[in-house]
Motif scaffolding. Structure first.
Motif, mmCIF file in Angstrom:
data_model
loop_
_atom_site.group_PDB
_atom_site.id
_atom_site.type_symbol
_atom_site.label_atom_id
_atom_site.label_comp_id
_atom_site.label_asym_id
_atom_site.label_seq_id
_atom_site.Cartn_x
_atom_site.Cartn_y
_atom_site.Cartn_z
ATOM 1 N N GLY A 83 5.140 22.602 -8.964
ATOM 2 C CA GLY A 83 5.191 23.968 -9.495
ATOM 3 C C GLY A 83 6.564 24.418 -9.949
ATOM 4 N N THR A 84 7.526 23.486 -9.944
ATOM 5 C CA THR A 84 8.867 23.899 -10.357
ATOM 6 C C THR A 84 9.257 23.243 -11.675
ATOM 7 O OG1 THR A 84 9.849 22.080 -9.113
ATOM 8 C CG2 THR A 84 9.703 24.200 -8.002
ATOM 9 N N LYS A 85 10.225 23.858 -12.346
ATOM 10 C CA LYS A 85 10.777 23.304 -13.580
ATOM 11 C C LYS A 85 12.215 22.857 -13.290
ATOM 12 C CE LYS A 85 7.621 24.359 -16.808
ATOM 13 N NZ LYS A 85 6.548 23.982 -15.863
ATOM 14 N N ILE A 86 12.684 21.885 -14.068
ATOM 15 C CA ILE A 86 14.050 21.392 -13.846
ATOM 16 C C ILE A 86 15.007 22.035 -14.841
ATOM 17 C CG2 ILE A 86 15.529 19.350 -13.786
ATOM 18 C CD1 ILE A 86 13.051 17.702 -13.168
ATOM 19 N N VAL A 87 16.083 22.602 -14.340
ATOM 20 C CA VAL A 87 17.147 23.093 -15.215
ATOM 21 C C VAL A 87 18.341 22.178 -15.021
ATOM 22 C CG1 VAL A 87 18.640 25.031 -15.829
ATOM 23 C CG2 VAL A 87 16.355 25.461 -14.948
ATOM 24 N N PRO A 88 18.703 21.413 -16.047
ATOM 25 C CA PRO A 88 19.865 20.543 -15.878
ATOM 26 C C PRO A 88 21.168 21.331 -16.029
ATOM 27 C CG PRO A 88 18.862 20.194 -18.034
ATOM 28 C CD PRO A 88 18.108 21.307 -17.383
ATOM 29 N N VAL A 89 22.060 21.165 -15.088
ATOM 30 C CA VAL A 89 23.371 21.818 -15.176
ATOM 31 C C VAL A 89 24.416 20.718 -15.189
ATOM 32 C CG1 VAL A 89 24.940 23.478 -14.138
ATOM 33 C CG2 VAL A 89 22.493 23.774 -13.864
ATOM 34 N N GLY A 90 25.154 20.616 -16.266
ATOM 35 C CA GLY A 90 26.181 19.597 -16.379
ATOM 36 C C GLY A 90 25.685 18.346 -17.055
ATOM 37 N N PRO A 91 26.446 17.285 -17.194
ATOM 38 C CA PRO A 91 27.811 17.115 -16.696
ATOM 39 C C PRO A 91 28.834 18.063 -17.333
ATOM 40 C CG PRO A 91 26.913 15.032 -17.497
ATOM 41 C CD PRO A 91 25.973 16.076 -17.897
ATOM 42 N N PHE A 92 28.555 18.539 -18.554
ATOM 43 C CA PHE A 92 29.514 19.486 -19.129
ATOM 44 C C PHE A 92 28.855 20.838 -19.214
ATOM 45 C CE2 PHE A 92 30.671 15.311 -20.561
ATOM 46 C CZ PHE A 92 31.988 15.266 -20.130
ATOM 47 N N HIS A 93 29.366 21.771 -18.456
ATOM 48 C CA HIS A 93 28.735 23.072 -18.357
ATOM 49 C C HIS A 93 29.801 24.122 -18.083
ATOM 50 C CE1 HIS A 93 26.256 26.261 -16.576
ATOM 51 N NE2 HIS A 93 25.309 25.771 -17.328
ATOM 52 N N PRO A 94 29.664 25.311 -18.684
ATOM 53 C CA PRO A 94 30.704 26.336 -18.512
ATOM 54 C C PRO A 94 30.978 26.723 -17.069
ATOM 55 C CG PRO A 94 29.151 26.988 -20.208
ATOM 56 C CD PRO A 94 28.609 25.751 -19.605
ATOM 57 N N SER A 95 29.978 26.564 -16.170
ATOM 58 C CA SER A 95 30.239 27.010 -14.811
ATOM 59 C C SER A 95 30.830 25.897 -13.953
ATOM 60 C CB SER A 95 28.959 27.539 -14.167
ATOM 61 O OG SER A 95 28.159 26.461 -13.757
ATOM 62 N N LEU A 96 30.875 24.705 -14.471
ATOM 63 C CA LEU A 96 31.499 23.608 -13.734
ATOM 64 C C LEU A 96 32.804 23.272 -14.439
ATOM 65 C CD1 LEU A 96 28.413 21.236 -13.517
ATOM 66 C CD2 LEU A 96 29.158 22.809 -11.766
ATOM 67 N N HIS A 97 33.846 23.137 -13.669
ATOM 68 C CA HIS A 97 35.127 22.867 -14.309
ATOM 69 C C HIS A 97 35.407 21.379 -14.390
ATOM 70 C CE1 HIS A 97 35.874 27.125 -14.182
ATOM 71 N NE2 HIS A 97 35.295 27.086 -13.009
ATOM 72 N N GLU A 98 34.540 20.604 -13.789
ATOM 73 C CA GLU A 98 34.707 19.163 -13.832
ATOM 74 C C GLU A 98 33.340 18.547 -14.080
ATOM 75 O OE1 GLU A 98 37.146 17.702 -10.456
ATOM 76 O OE2 GLU A 98 37.541 19.815 -10.179
ATOM 77 N N GLY A 151 10.407 30.035 -11.577
ATOM 78 C CA GLY A 151 10.850 31.300 -12.153
ATOM 79 C C GLY A 151 12.361 31.352 -12.071
ATOM 80 N N GLU A 152 12.905 32.373 -11.393
ATOM 81 C CA GLU A 152 14.350 32.496 -11.255
ATOM 82 C C GLU A 152 14.830 31.924 -9.924
ATOM 83 O OE1 GLU A 152 17.073 34.205 -13.054
ATOM 84 O OE2 GLU A 152 15.706 33.546 -14.625
ATOM 85 N N THR A 153 13.886 31.541 -9.071
ATOM 86 C CA THR A 153 14.273 31.150 -7.722
ATOM 87 C C THR A 153 14.496 29.644 -7.622
ATOM 88 O OG1 THR A 153 12.805 32.903 -7.023
ATOM 89 C CG2 THR A 153 13.683 31.488 -5.296
ATOM 90 N N ILE A 154 15.596 29.264 -7.005
ATOM 91 C CA ILE A 154 15.921 27.850 -6.845
ATOM 92 C C ILE A 154 15.136 27.265 -5.682
ATOM 93 C CG2 ILE A 154 17.771 26.194 -6.397
ATOM 94 C CD1 ILE A 154 19.697 28.237 -7.635
ATOM 95 N N LYS A 155 14.420 26.179 -5.938
ATOM 96 C CA LYS A 155 13.601 25.576 -4.892
ATOM 97 C C LYS A 155 14.166 24.232 -4.428
ATOM 98 C CE LYS A 155 10.479 28.653 -4.304
ATOM 99 N NZ LYS A 155 10.571 29.417 -3.050
ATOM 100 N N GLY A 156 15.244 23.809 -5.010
ATOM 101 C CA GLY A 156 15.831 22.541 -4.618
ATOM 102 C C GLY A 156 16.817 22.089 -5.667
#
Lengths: 564, 180
Positions: A169-184, A194-199
């Motif tokens: 029931g969850t969707k995957i949001v990939p964050v990175g390897p290059f992303h504004p909120s990660l500096h490395e 939805g908006e809630t992180i499940k893992g």
């Protein structure tokens, strides 16, 4: 009965013949050698005796006795002792029972050893690659002595990291390897409903520079502090000090008291600048850039001071095995007092201006919560642990340098959220200023460097911890031949803290991802410890993976031909 | 609460005003002991190779092209400006200048190459060992050295007397690889 005797009695009662020997080389460290069958039981007994898991160190001993060594290290915080539990497995049957089912934070350490040395762990809950690249060929273990430090392996085609299965029931949001909120560069796959992180699953170690291999094959003891300093752009002195202390401890070298005072001062300068940096970044991550600008304005004073004192804004290059490189003259001491006063006043203004700001409260209070028990289970360190009611600080529990003479408070809060972390880091900055002042007052005269008369004997083990601004760093050194360490293991504070991030993210809002991530002050590069290559990926139109690979390779070939 | 915080924040920002320097028109003060670009004095250098041996970035290379001629090469593109070379030099031939604006298009602009005429006795490395009393600071790579200057590779194989085959081997140096 001393702690060692007590532990020894317990171990022998429960494990009998599996305990090979228990030795105490210095007042602080207990080494326990056990046969591999008893390793999990031994680590249980040690943790039940109140010890906190630090990290595990694997090493190559094939040339000597055909085995791969494994050391689990623990700290007894109330009695200022370290327990190192050693075991080994023959190269042709390189498998040891995993301790991760009992100690979740050992998970990464064991996966690292599997990647780098080829030692496998039976019963490991997640035996995936951690450190090595996905296309790294099987059967080449970079930390083994027979693998050259500059080996260019043949990469495999079309291999990709397999992420953990997403909860239903969850969707995957990939964050990175290059992303504004990660500096490395690091990759997070965040599973959201939805908006809630499940893992979340983490694939990092993209900036692994092979520092440990380099330092154990290429350079000599007194150059390592300079490379150690470059493990992290923020807490450089921490790593240099920790390495030097480990070598000094292995060599039995006592350094002049004045050098210890200067080291303490450098570490506290670093804490002041790091905490101000983090305060700025935290402000930036929640979209409050005034805090960012002002914290960094104040921080610039300490950067300039360090430039006058050491010759560089960062990577001070002050620490050597045997002491420090530059002395604190009376003129520079006056300079330090003046700068400390400015920072104290300016930070107090910032503190007053933000402490009751409801917009900061709304973004940080009750965000990133985990309980004290979870923090203990995952052996979190530093401000992240202290914000969850865990009262640990290596400066107080395992005093090194001149901290035994310093008087300071260790702030501990129990609201278990990002706000508590923020408050703790501001208070610690004020405490750091106090420590610097005490150092200037109490600093004895005399030499600030001592030379070594003989070379350092091989095969000595030593462990040290140093409290970095973001938590405690652990360094383990095995001395070697040819004027360089045989094995040097660095465990940066982000290593345990990052492992607990999925837990912190659970059931939080996706919009809070940057600040929760930012709250542990992640330093991916020091966790990776292992050159950043700038690649242009071409146009943003759709492009297949093979095409991208080919493009990247062309680019690299062009770079190489330009170099040559 | 919200309003008082915002007023305090306004004052916090207004009091210091603009602090950003208008670089490059306005230059920050450069401290006297800054560890900037290292400067090599070929008059003082005895060619012991101590700097090369103790360079954490391994950006100083030594190559003996014949019995009498030693080439020392400093590659500034890899330098971390730690100043370890200046510390270790027994003749104070290296000084850390306060020049720091050294970004350039051509790598050669920040490369220093010295060709030193060597007396036979000085190349054994013994003179260096006498200079440094710290056991862990003594020279590890003694004798004749054959680094590959084109590939900027430091070769850890030395010989007591000049060996042309080692020199030739160094020319053929390639990084170990498992690729076909």
């Amino acid at each position: 009965m001393s702690k060692r005797k007590e532990l020894e009695a317990k171990l022998i009662a429960r494990l009998r013949d599996d305990v090979v020997c228990v030795e105490k080389t210095d007042p602080r460290t207990i080494f326990i050698d056990v046969k591999r069958a008893g390793i999990r039981e031994a680590s249980k007994i040690i943790t039940n005796a109140g010890a906190r898991y630090l990290c595990s160190v694997g090493y190559d001993n094939i040339e000597r006795d055909g085995t791969l060594g494994m050391i689990h290290t623990f700290a007894l915080d109330d009695s200022d002792q370290f327990v190192c539990c050693r075991t080994s497995a023959p190269e042709n049957d390189a498998i040891i029972e995993s301790i991760t089912p009992d100690l979740p934070s050992a998970g990464w350490s064991e996966r690292e050893v599997t990647d780098l040395l080829g030692l496998r762990f039976a019963g490991h809950p997640k035996p995936k690659k951690l450190v090595l690249a996905d296309d790294w060929p099987d059967g080449i273990y970079p930390l083994r002595k027979d693998v050259p430090h500059n080996l260019v392996p043949k990469g495999a085609e079309d291999v990709a990291y397999e992420l953990d299965e997403a909860p239903p029931g969850t969707k995957i949001v990939p964050v990175g390897p290059f992303h504004p909120s990660l500096h490395e560069p690091e990759h997070f796959a965040v599973y959201v409903d939805g908006e809630t992180i499940k893992g979340c699953d983490y694939r990092g170690f993209m900036t692994h520079r092979g520092i440990e291999k380099l330092c154990t094959t290429q350079i000599s003891y007194n150059e390592v502090p300079f490379i150690a300093e470059r493990i992290c752009g923020i807490c450089g002195s921490v790593h240099a000090t920790a390495f030097s202390q480990a070598v000094e401890s292995a060599a039995g070298l006592v350094i002049p008291r004045r050098a210890e005072f200067i080291r303490t001062m450098m570490l506290e300068f670093e804490r002041i600048h790091s905490n101000l940096l983090w305060l700025g970044v935290a402000g930036h991550l929640i979209g409050f850039d005034t805090v960012f600008m002002q914290a960094w304005r104040v921080r610039e004073q300490i950067m300039w001071l360090c430039e006058r004192l050491t010759g560089n804004r960062k990577t001070y290059g002050m620490i050597l095995v045997g002491g420090v490189r530059r002395d604190i003259t009376p003129e520079i001491a006056d300079d330090i007092r003046r700068v400390m006063k400015t920072i104290e006043d300016d930070l107090a203004i910032i503190h007053r201006a933000i402490e009751k700001d409801t917009s900061i409260h709304k973004r940080t209070k009750g965000v990133g919560t985990i309980t004290k028990q979870q923090a203990l289970d995952w052996s979190l360190v530093g401000p992240v642990a202290r914000a969850r009611g865990v009262d640990i600080d290596a400066r107080r529990d395992h005093p090194y340098a001149a901290y035994d003479e310093m008087k300071f408070e260790v702030p501990v809060l129990d609201s278990c959220d990002v706000w508590a972390t923020l408050v703790i880091r501001v208070i610690e900055t004020f405490e750091a200023i106090k420590i610097v002042r005490q150092c200037l007052e109490k600093m004895p005269g005399g030499e600030f460097f001592v030379e070594m008369k003989d070379s350092i004997p091989a095969q000595r083990h030593a462990i040290t911890v140093v409290e970095a601004p973001r938590g405690e760093s652990v360094h383990y050194v095995i001395t070697g031949e040819d004027n360089r360490p045989e094995r040097w293991r660095v465990r940066a504070p982000t290593f345990p803290n990052l492992q607990a991030v999925p837990l912190m993210l659970l059931d939080e809002q996706f919009g809070d991802f940057p600040i929760i991530m930012g709250s542990i002050d992640p330093c991916f590069s020091c966790t990776d410890r292992v050159a950043v290559v700038d690649l242009q990926t071409g146009q943003a139109s759709s492009i297949s993976k093979a095409e991208l690979d080919a493009l990247s390779r062309q680019q690299q070939a062009r770079h190489a031909s330009l170099k040559g | 609460m919200w309003l008082t915080s915002k007023i305090k924040q306004l004052l916090m920002v207004m009091k210091p005003g603009v602090v950003t320097l208008n670089y490059p028109h306005e230059r920050p003060p450069v401290p006297a002991n800054l560890r900037g670009q290292p400067v090599f004095d070929h008059q003082k250098c005895i060619g012991c190779g101590g700097c090369s041996d103790h360079c954490p970035a391994r950006c100083i290379l030594v190559r003996d092209v014949c019995q009498e001629l030693r080439v020392m090469l400093y590659d500034g593109s890899r330098c971390t400006y730690c100043g370890r070379c200046a510390d270790i030099c027994p003749e104070q031939a290296i000084t850390m200048s306060n020049s720091f604006e050294i970004a350039c298009d051509q790598k050669e602009d920040i490369t220093t190459r010295m060709e030193l005429f060597m007396m036979t006795c000085q190349r054994c490395g013994r003179c260096y060992e006498m200079e440094k009393t710290n056991a862990i600071d003594r020279i590890n790579l003694k004798g004749f050295r054959y680094d590959n200057l084109e590939q900027r590779a430091l070769i850890r194989k030395t010989s007591e007397t000049f060996d042309p085959t080692l020199l030739q081997q160094s020319d053929q140096y390639q990084r170990p690889s498992t690729k076909e």
